[in-house]
Write a protein that holds these residues in place. Structure first.
Motif, PDB file in Angstrom:
ATOM      1  N   GLY A 177      79.950  -0.770 -35.737  1.00 40.13           N
ATOM      2  CA  GLY A 177      79.186  -2.097 -35.128  1.00 40.13           C
ATOM      3  C   GLY A 177      78.342  -1.898 -34.140  1.00 40.13           C
ATOM      4  O   GLY A 177      77.556  -2.692 -33.982  1.00 40.13           O
ATOM      5  N   ILE A 178      77.687  -1.102 -34.542  1.00 36.65           N
ATOM      6  CA  ILE A 178      76.020  -0.790 -34.498  1.00 36.65           C
ATOM      7  C   ILE A 178      75.006  -1.605 -34.035  1.00 36.65           C
ATOM      8  O   ILE A 178      74.254  -2.036 -33.584  1.00 36.65           O
ATOM      9  CB  ILE A 178      75.267   0.675 -34.417  1.00 36.65           C
ATOM     10  CG1 ILE A 178      74.772   1.102 -33.938  1.00 36.65           C
ATOM     11  CG2 ILE A 178      75.165   0.393 -36.129  1.00 36.65           C
ATOM     12  CD1 ILE A 178      73.491   2.594 -34.008  1.00 36.65           C
ATOM     13  N   LEU A 179      74.883  -2.460 -35.625  1.00 33.51           N
ATOM     14  CA  LEU A 179      74.430  -3.765 -36.342  1.00 33.51           C
ATOM     15  C   LEU A 179      73.910  -4.757 -35.207  1.00 33.51           C
ATOM     16  O   LEU A 179      73.704  -4.996 -34.322  1.00 33.51           O
ATOM     17  CB  LEU A 179      74.146  -3.678 -37.754  1.00 33.51           C
ATOM     18  CG  LEU A 179      73.606  -3.045 -38.400  1.00 33.51           C
ATOM     19  CD1 LEU A 179      73.876  -3.586 -39.779  1.00 33.51           C
ATOM     20  CD2 LEU A 179      71.823  -2.205 -37.856  1.00 33.51           C
ATOM     21  N   ALA A 180      75.914  -5.128 -34.914  1.00 31.91           N
ATOM     22  CA  ALA A 180      75.965  -6.080 -33.745  1.00 31.91           C
ATOM     23  C   ALA A 180      75.306  -6.011 -32.822  1.00 31.91           C
ATOM     24  O   ALA A 180      74.832  -6.941 -31.676  1.00 31.91           O
ATOM     25  CB  ALA A 180      77.669  -6.390 -34.059  1.00 31.91           C
ATOM     26  N   MET A 181      75.535  -4.503 -32.091  1.00 29.16           N
ATOM     27  CA  MET A 181      75.257  -4.627 -31.121  1.00 29.16           C
ATOM     28  C   MET A 181      74.014  -4.272 -30.533  1.00 29.16           C
ATOM     29  O   MET A 181      73.135  -5.556 -29.436  1.00 29.16           O
ATOM     30  CB  MET A 181      75.553  -2.629 -30.376  1.00 29.16           C
ATOM     31  CG  MET A 181      77.230  -2.745 -30.115  1.00 29.16           C
ATOM     32  SD  MET A 181      77.804  -1.048 -29.512  1.00 29.16           S
ATOM     33  CE  MET A 181      77.417  -0.145 -30.941  1.00 29.16           C
ATOM     34  N   VAL A 182      72.823  -4.170 -31.671  1.00 25.33           N
ATOM     35  CA  VAL A 182      71.727  -4.230 -31.693  1.00 25.33           C
ATOM     36  C   VAL A 182      71.269  -5.729 -31.664  1.00 25.33           C
ATOM     37  O   VAL A 182      70.912  -6.464 -30.575  1.00 25.33           O
ATOM     38  CB  VAL A 182      70.698  -3.537 -32.700  1.00 25.33           C
ATOM     39  CG1 VAL A 182      69.874  -4.293 -33.016  1.00 25.33           C
ATOM     40  CG2 VAL A 182      70.883  -2.279 -32.929  1.00 25.33           C
ATOM     41  N   ALA A 183      71.653  -6.752 -32.168  1.00 22.18           N
ATOM     42  CA  ALA A 183      71.219  -8.317 -32.269  1.00 22.18           C
ATOM     43  C   ALA A 183      72.002  -8.683 -30.947  1.00 22.18           C
ATOM     44  O   ALA A 183      71.100  -9.820 -30.323  1.00 22.18           O
ATOM     45  CB  ALA A 183      72.218  -8.730 -33.432  1.00 22.18           C
ATOM     46  N   LYS A 184      73.351  -8.081 -30.264  1.00 21.26           N
ATOM     47  CA  LYS A 184      73.492  -8.836 -28.851  1.00 21.26           C
ATOM     48  C   LYS A 184      72.483  -9.113 -28.133  1.00 21.26           C
ATOM     49  O   LYS A 184      72.568  -8.985 -27.323  1.00 21.26           O
ATOM     50  CB  LYS A 184      74.427  -8.651 -28.380  1.00 21.26           C
ATOM     51  CG  LYS A 184      75.602  -9.085 -27.726  1.00 21.26           C
ATOM     52  CD  LYS A 184      75.760 -10.895 -28.087  1.00 21.26           C
ATOM     53  CE  LYS A 184      76.470 -11.175 -27.607  1.00 21.26           C
ATOM     54  NZ  LYS A 184      76.561 -12.957 -27.437  1.00 21.26           N
ATOM     55  N   ARG A 210      81.575   0.033 -24.186  1.00 22.51           N
ATOM     56  CA  ARG A 210      81.561   0.604 -23.997  1.00 22.51           C
ATOM     57  C   ARG A 210      79.381   0.247 -23.613  1.00 22.51           C
ATOM     58  O   ARG A 210      79.235   0.109 -22.273  1.00 22.51           O
ATOM     59  CB  ARG A 210      81.074   1.884 -24.270  1.00 22.51           C
ATOM     60  CG  ARG A 210      80.609   2.904 -24.132  1.00 22.51           C
ATOM     61  CD  ARG A 210      79.944   3.806 -24.423  1.00 22.51           C
ATOM     62  NE  ARG A 210      80.812   4.729 -25.265  1.00 22.51           N
ATOM     63  CZ  ARG A 210      81.247   5.610 -26.110  1.00 22.51           C
ATOM     64  NH1 ARG A 210      80.577   6.223 -26.968  1.00 22.51           N
ATOM     65  NH2 ARG A 210      82.205   6.441 -25.792  1.00 22.51           N
ATOM     66  N   ASN A 211      79.115  -0.924 -24.799  1.00 21.10           N
ATOM     67  CA  ASN A 211      77.852  -1.339 -24.400  1.00 21.10           C
ATOM     68  C   ASN A 211      77.638  -2.509 -23.667  1.00 21.10           C
ATOM     69  O   ASN A 211      76.607  -3.221 -23.950  1.00 21.10           O
ATOM     70  CB  ASN A 211      77.166  -0.672 -25.640  1.00 21.10           C
ATOM     71  CG  ASN A 211      76.676   0.029 -25.801  1.00 21.10           C
ATOM     72  OD1 ASN A 211      75.701   0.895 -25.745  1.00 21.10           O
ATOM     73  ND2 ASN A 211      77.553   1.228 -27.162  1.00 21.10           N
ATOM     74  N   ALA A 212      78.558  -3.098 -23.440  1.00 22.01           N
ATOM     75  CA  ALA A 212      78.380  -4.552 -22.017  1.00 22.01           C
ATOM     76  C   ALA A 212      77.981  -5.281 -23.453  1.00 22.01           C
ATOM     77  O   ALA A 212      76.901  -6.402 -23.064  1.00 22.01           O
ATOM     78  CB  ALA A 212      77.630  -4.518 -20.980  1.00 22.01           C
ATOM     79  N   CYS A 213      78.633  -4.759 -24.850  1.00 22.51           N
ATOM     80  CA  CYS A 213      78.356  -7.050 -25.452  1.00 22.51           C
ATOM     81  C   CYS A 213      79.536  -7.381 -26.403  1.00 22.51           C
ATOM     82  O   CYS A 213      80.642  -6.723 -26.471  1.00 22.51           O
ATOM     83  CB  CYS A 213      77.726  -5.847 -26.812  1.00 22.51           C
ATOM     84  SG  CYS A 213      76.210  -4.860 -26.874  1.00 22.51           S
ATOM     85  N   GLU A 214      79.938  -8.324 -26.003  1.00 23.84           N
ATOM     86  CA  GLU A 214      80.094  -9.489 -25.970  1.00 23.84           C
ATOM     87  C   GLU A 214      80.557  -9.884 -27.852  1.00 23.84           C
ATOM     88  O   GLU A 214      79.448 -10.415 -28.406  1.00 23.84           O
ATOM     89  CB  GLU A 214      80.626 -10.892 -25.226  1.00 23.84           C
ATOM     90  CG  GLU A 214      82.071 -12.027 -25.661  1.00 23.84           C
ATOM     91  CD  GLU A 214      81.396 -12.950 -24.607  1.00 23.84           C
ATOM     92  OE1 GLU A 214      82.152 -14.030 -25.359  1.00 23.84           O
ATOM     93  OE2 GLU A 214      80.732 -12.735 -23.812  1.00 23.84           O
TER      94      GLU A 214
END
Length: 317
Positions: A177-184, A210-214
Motif C-alpha cells: 500500500g506504499i504508493l497509495a499512501m504516498v498519494a494520500k 498506522r499512517n492515518a491514511c484513509e
C-alpha cells in the motif's frame, strides 16, 4: 538457546525431495544453495522477476537444515534419507549457530530510506530523520513494497513530482500500500488500492491505519463489485511486471479518466517498447525515468504524443 546446522551436498535431482524429507524428520528450516557459489562453476538459476525456473535446484546443490542443538543430527539425516527414498544416508557436516537477539539483528538491517526530495520510509523502531518530511512508517514484511526496490522508488518519485490534490488515485497491484499512501499524504482525494493477494491487502490496510491514511483496499473481484467498480481515476499507477501489465492494457487504460495519467513500472528498460506497444491503442506511453535497469512509463489519456522524460532527458537518472 543454540542450534546446529546440518550441511549436505547432493545432486540436483535429490535436493528438493531431501529438503522436504528433512522437514518431516524434524528440521526447523531447510534451504538449498549452489554448492559451487563463488567458484568458476557457479551457475545462475533464477531469471528475471516473474519467471519460474525450470529447475528447483542446482546441479551441485547444498542443502542446509537447521536443527536444535540437542537433536541427533545423524538420526535426522538417516530418517530423511529413508523418507526421500535414497539408497543410503548422505554424508553431512555440522556447524554451530550461536544464540543471538534475532529481532534486533534483523531490525539492524533495515534503516530509513530517503526517496525523491522529501519522502522517508521509516521502520517503526527508528526515529524519522526529518520529522517535517513526508513520513511513511512501514515495516518490512511479506507484502512487496518498502521503497527499496527501484520500481517502487520510481513510482513514488513520480507521485511526489506530480501531486494531485483532491484528485482520485488507483494503485493497482498495491502490495504493502506504499504508493497509495504516498498519494494520500500528498493530499489526493479518493484513493483505492487493489491486489490479488489477500495477505497483501491485510498488510496494506494495517499500514494505512498506522499512517492515518484513509484508503479503500480490495482484491480484484471485490473491487469490481464495489462502488469504485465502474469509476475512472485521475491517476492510475501499476507497479507489477511486464507480462501482466501487457495483458491488463485494456483494463488499466480504461480506468484512466480523460486527461488523467497512467504510470507503469515493474518494467525492465529492454521491455519498455513492447509494454508501450501494448498500450498504444489506448494511451501513448513514454519512459519518464530509469533506475538500475528498470523504468517508469507514463502517459496521459487523450494526449497526442508521449510525455517528455523527467528533466527533459531521455529517462536516465
Amino acid at each position: 538457546m543454540s542450534w546446529t546446522e546440518v550441511i549436505i551436498e547432493i545432486a540436483r535431482e535429490h535436493a528438493e525431495g531431501l529438503s522436504d524429507a528433512l522437514m518431516e524428520a524434524g528440521a526447523l528450516s531447510v534451504s538449498v544453495e549452489d554448492a559451487d557459489e563463488g567458484t568458476a562453476d557457479e551457475k545462475p538459476l533464477f531469471g528475471e522477476p516473474g519467471m519460474v525456473p525450470e529447475q528447483a535446484a542446482w546441479d551441485h546443490s547444498r542443502v542446509v537444515a537447521l536443527t536444535d542443538e540437542g537433536d541427533d543430527q545423524a538420526a535426522i539425516v538417516a530418517q530423511a534419507a529413508a523418507i526421500a527414498g535414497l539408497a543410503q544416508a548422505p554424508k553431512f557436516s555440522t556447524r554451530a549457530v550461536a544464540d543471538a537477539d534475532w529481532v534486533r539483528l534483523t531490525q539492524s538491517q533495515f534503516e530509513p530510506i530517503h526517496i525523491g526530495k522529501n519522502i522517508w520510509v521509516v521502520p517503526s523502531w527508528h526515529e524519522a530523520p526529518d520529522p517535517d518530511a513526508l513520513i511513511l512508517e512501514v515495516d518490512p514484511g511479506l507484502a512487496f513494497g518498502t521503497g527499496s526496490h527501484p520500481t517502487t522508488r520510481l513510482c513514488m518519485e513520480w507521485l511526489e513530482a506530480h501531486p494531485k490534490p483532491g484528485k482520485t488515485v488507483l494503485d493497482y497491484g498495491c502490495g504493502s500500500g506504499i504508493l497509495a499512501m504516498v498519494a494520500k499524504k500528498l493530499d489526493a482525494g479518493s484513493v483505492v488500492g487493489v491486489d490479488i493477494d489477500e495477505q497483501a491487502i491485510e498488510s496494506a490496510k494495517l499500514n494505512a491505519e498506522r499512517n492515518a491514511c484513509e484508503i479503500d483496499f480490495y482484491v480484484p473481484d471485490d473491487f469490481v463489485a464495489s462502488a469504485h467498480g465502474g469509476v475512472q481515476f485521475d491517476t492510475v499507477v501499476a507497479n507489477i511486471l511486464s507480462s501482466p501489465l501487457k495483458l491488463m492494457a485494456p483494463m488499466l487504460s480504461g480506468r484512466v479518466a480523460e486527461g488523467g495519467s497512467l504510470i507503469l513500472s515493474g518494467v525492465l528498460a529492454r521491455q519498455a517498447e513492447e509494454v508501450a506497444a501494448a498500450y498504444a491503442p489506448f494511451i501513448k506511453l513514454g519512459v519518464w525515468a530509469e533506475h538500475d535497469g528498470w523504468v517508469a512509463l507514463h502517459g496521459q489519456r487523450g494526449a497526442a504524443s508521449a510525455p517528455p522524460a523527467r528533466d527533459g532527458s531521455n529517462g536516465g537518472k
